[in-house]
Scaffold this active site. Structure first.
Site, PDB file in Angstrom:
ATOM      1  N   LYS A   1      -4.454 -10.791  -6.996  1.00  0.00           N
ATOM      2  CA  LYS A   1      -5.816 -10.710  -6.402  1.00  0.00           C
ATOM      3  C   LYS A   1      -6.664  -9.578  -6.936  1.00  0.00           C
ATOM      4  CE  LYS A   1      -5.227  -7.812  -2.446  1.00  0.00           C
ATOM      5  NZ  LYS A   1      -5.891  -7.291  -1.189  1.00  0.00           N
TER       6      LYS A   1
ATOM      7  N   LYS B   1       0.800  -1.126  -0.075  1.00  0.00           N
ATOM      8  CA  LYS B   1       0.098  -0.053  -0.053  1.00  0.00           C
ATOM      9  C   LYS B   1       0.932   1.220   0.027  1.00  0.00           C
ATOM     10  CE  LYS B   1      -4.247  -2.195   2.047  1.00  0.00           C
ATOM     11  NZ  LYS B   1      -5.541  -1.695   1.982  1.00  0.00           N
TER      12      LYS B   1
ATOM     13  N   LYS C   1      -9.294  -3.439  -5.247  1.00  0.00           N
ATOM     14  CA  LYS C   1      -9.945  -2.117  -5.726  1.00  0.00           C
ATOM     15  C   LYS C   1      -8.906  -1.226  -6.392  1.00  0.00           C
ATOM     16  CE  LYS C   1      -9.893   0.469  -1.511  1.00  0.00           C
ATOM     17  NZ  LYS C   1      -9.796  -0.651  -0.622  1.00  0.00           N
TER      18      LYS C   1
HETATM   19  N1  AQP Z   1      -9.238 -10.746  -3.912  1.00  0.00           N
HETATM   20  C1  AQP Z   1      -9.709 -11.205  -2.716  1.00  0.00           C
HETATM   21  N2  AQP Z   1     -10.043 -12.283  -2.457  1.00  0.00           N
HETATM   22  C2  AQP Z   1     -10.365 -12.918  -1.326  1.00  0.00           C
HETATM   23  N3  AQP Z   1     -10.599 -11.977  -0.276  1.00  0.00           N
HETATM   24  C3  AQP Z   1     -10.420 -10.767  -0.514  1.00  0.00           C
HETATM   25  N4  AQP Z   1     -10.489  -9.568   0.196  1.00  0.00           N
HETATM   26  C4  AQP Z   1     -10.213  -8.331  -0.213  1.00  0.00           C
HETATM   27  N5  AQP Z   1      -9.865  -8.707  -1.545  1.00  0.00           N
HETATM   28  C5  AQP Z   1     -10.015 -10.056  -1.791  1.00  0.00           C
HETATM   29  C6  AQP Z   1     -10.982  -9.560   1.580  1.00  0.00           C
HETATM   30  O1  AQP Z   1     -11.982  -8.544   1.828  1.00  0.00           O
HETATM   31  C7  AQP Z   1     -12.093  -8.288   3.288  1.00  0.00           C
HETATM   32  C8  AQP Z   1     -12.323  -6.816   3.226  1.00  0.00           C
HETATM   33  O2  AQP Z   1     -11.030  -6.226   2.864  1.00  0.00           O
HETATM   34  P1  AQP Z   1     -10.624  -4.777   2.883  1.00  0.00           P
HETATM   35  O3  AQP Z   1     -11.311  -4.000   3.975  1.00  0.00           O
HETATM   36  O4  AQP Z   1      -9.081  -4.576   2.574  1.00  0.00           O
HETATM   37  O5  AQP Z   1     -11.272  -4.019   1.387  1.00  0.00           O
HETATM   38  P2  AQP Z   1     -10.686  -3.622   0.162  1.00  0.00           P
HETATM   39  O6  AQP Z   1      -9.854  -2.452   0.735  1.00  0.00           O
HETATM   40  O7  AQP Z   1     -11.873  -3.190  -0.652  1.00  0.00           O
HETATM   41  O8  AQP Z   1      -9.704  -4.607  -0.437  1.00  0.00           O
HETATM   42  P3  AQP Z   1      -8.639  -4.401  -1.337  1.00  0.00           P
HETATM   43  O9  AQP Z   1      -9.434  -4.531  -2.792  1.00  0.00           O
HETATM   44  O10 AQP Z   1      -7.780  -5.733  -1.405  1.00  0.00           O
HETATM   45  O11 AQP Z   1      -8.061  -3.356  -1.233  1.00  0.00           O
HETATM   46  P4  AQP Z   1      -6.658  -2.634  -1.455  1.00  0.00           P
HETATM   47  O12 AQP Z   1      -6.770  -2.552  -3.012  1.00  0.00           O
HETATM   48  O13 AQP Z   1      -6.682  -1.515  -0.679  1.00  0.00           O
HETATM   49  O14 AQP Z   1      -5.649  -3.883  -1.140  1.00  0.00           O
HETATM   50  C9  AQP Z   1     -10.627  -8.753   3.852  1.00  0.00           C
HETATM   51  O15 AQP Z   1     -11.174  -9.910   4.698  1.00  0.00           O
HETATM   52  C10 AQP Z   1     -10.022  -9.141   2.711  1.00  0.00           C
HETATM   53  O16 AQP Z   1      -9.380 -10.256   2.988  1.00  0.00           O
END
Ligand code: AQP
Length: 329
Positions: free
Chosen positions: A192, A109, A195
């Site tokens: 993965k 990040k 977002k």
């Molecule tokens: N690709 C994924 N597969 C399985 N689980 C996932 N999670 C996120 N991406 C995947 C799980 O979602 C939960 C919430 O995560 P968060 O609050 O970190 O949500 P986010 O910020 O929207 O997730 P992102 O997209 O992964 O964010 P960035 O891009 O900022 O890193 C968690 O339990 C996570 O494991």
């Protein structure tokens, strides 16, 4: 049981739902479950205030639309329970600088933010997450694979505190389902679905127009082979589609492999697109219904915060006491 989700992107994506929220819904039936929208984590990167407020409500509406029932679980917003920030500070004082530096999510990040722009809050957000979990004496934490290292850190800090000051915290375990631990980007199945990292075409937002979602599924990257078989290493694109369809339809992957024997990728994609549309259409409608009734939403959150605070305050008071902080009279 404790878990949280950030209110940062507006719509939840398919990875959030399959990796985490879906399990939350199931586990509320069998566990004393605490689920929260983690707005204090969201502010580790700059947020527009009006957008953050709207996205926090939107996240709650989506959790309810996904099936969380405030009668069966405690649903709240993290900043409504000040004990999170308070225990977060205690945990910061227990964490080694090197230990925090090893968190790969922070590295990813902060690289995206640019070294000069990454905040101290972003650096210590895994430690706040430790406090989130320990406050509720959670045994298990349902999350995606990307959070495993943070649960390890939570275990280490709980054991460190218990060792130093006497048994205080439950040492939690991650609750990660193999099939949905990591949902991959539809255009780049090596990474993965996320977002911030995915291309728009590789990311399925649950609140997108269902037609857009169907189109994204149909243009998902597969391979030059034609056999529909689960092989995460050699056939990551096809395997990702199989995992998603298996979870949405409730059919084991082996059954799907048999069903698509001799058929092309087109058939798999058409069925998955249909399953996705079937899932997101009522999900979108239910989310809108909750958004249209902000009073009910706020009442749910007020009750949730009250229930959460009762537990969190007790854990914090015990923690302060064990550490020798003088109680206020
Ligand atoms: N690709 C994924 N597969 C399985 N689980 C996932 N999670 C996120 N991406 C995947 C799980 O979602 C939960 C919430 O995560 P968060 O609050 O970190 O949500 P986010 O910020 O929207 O997730 P992102 O997209 O992964 O964010 P960035 O891009 O900022 O890193 C968690 O339990 C996570 O494991």
């Amino acid at each position: 049981m404790l878990s949280g989700i950030q209110p940062t992107a507006g719509s939840f994506h398919l990875g959030n739902y399959l990796g985490a929220v879906r399990q939350w819904v199931a586990l509320q039936e069998t566990h004393d479950a605490f689920y929260m929208v983690v707005d204090l984590h969201a502010i580790t990167i700059p947020q527009d205030p009006a957008e953050l407020r709207a996205n926090t409500r939107l996240a709650v509406a989506q959790l309810l639309a996904a099936g969380l029932d405030p009668e069966r679980c405690t649903l709240f917003v993290q900043s409504h329970v000040p004990e999170h920030a308070q225990l977060g500070w205690v945990m910061n004082c227990l964490t080694g600088f090197g230990e925090a530096s090893r968190m790969t999510q922070f590295k990813d990040k902060s690289a995206k933010q640019g070294a000069d722009r990454a905040t101290v809050g972003l650096f210590t957000y895994p430690v706040l997450q430790v406090a989130d979990i320990l406050l509720y004496q959670a045994n298990q934490v349902p999350v995606g694979e990307d959070q495993r290292q943070h649960i390890e850190l939570t275990r280490d800090l709980a054991e460190r505190f218990n060792g130093r000051y006497g048994q205080t915290f439950t040492v939690p375990a991650p609750y990660i389902l193999k099939e949905t631990a990591k949902i991959f980007d539809l255009q780049d199945p090596a990474v993965k679905m996320s977002k911030s990292a995915s291309t728009p075409k590789g990311l399925i937002n649950l609140l997108d127009d269902p037609k857009v979602t169907a189109k994204k599924v149909k243009s998902a990257v597969t391979d030059t082979d034609t056999v529909i078989r689960f092989d995460a290493e050699k056939k990551p694109g096809v395997s990702n589609l199989l995992s998603i369809l298996s979870t949405l339809s409730g059919s084991p992957v082996e059954d799907l492999e048999r069903r698509y024997e001799g058929k092309g990728y087109g058939a798999l994609k058409t069925d998955l697109a249909e399953a996705m549309v079937e899932f997101v259409t009522p999900f979108r409608a239910r989310t809108q219904q909750y958004l249209d009734d902000p009073e009910t939403l706020d009442a749910i959150l007020a009750k949730g915060a009250e229930k959460a605070r009762a537990v969190a305050a007790e854990t914090l008071a015990q923690t302060y006491d064990r550490m020798g902080l003088l109680p206020a009279k």
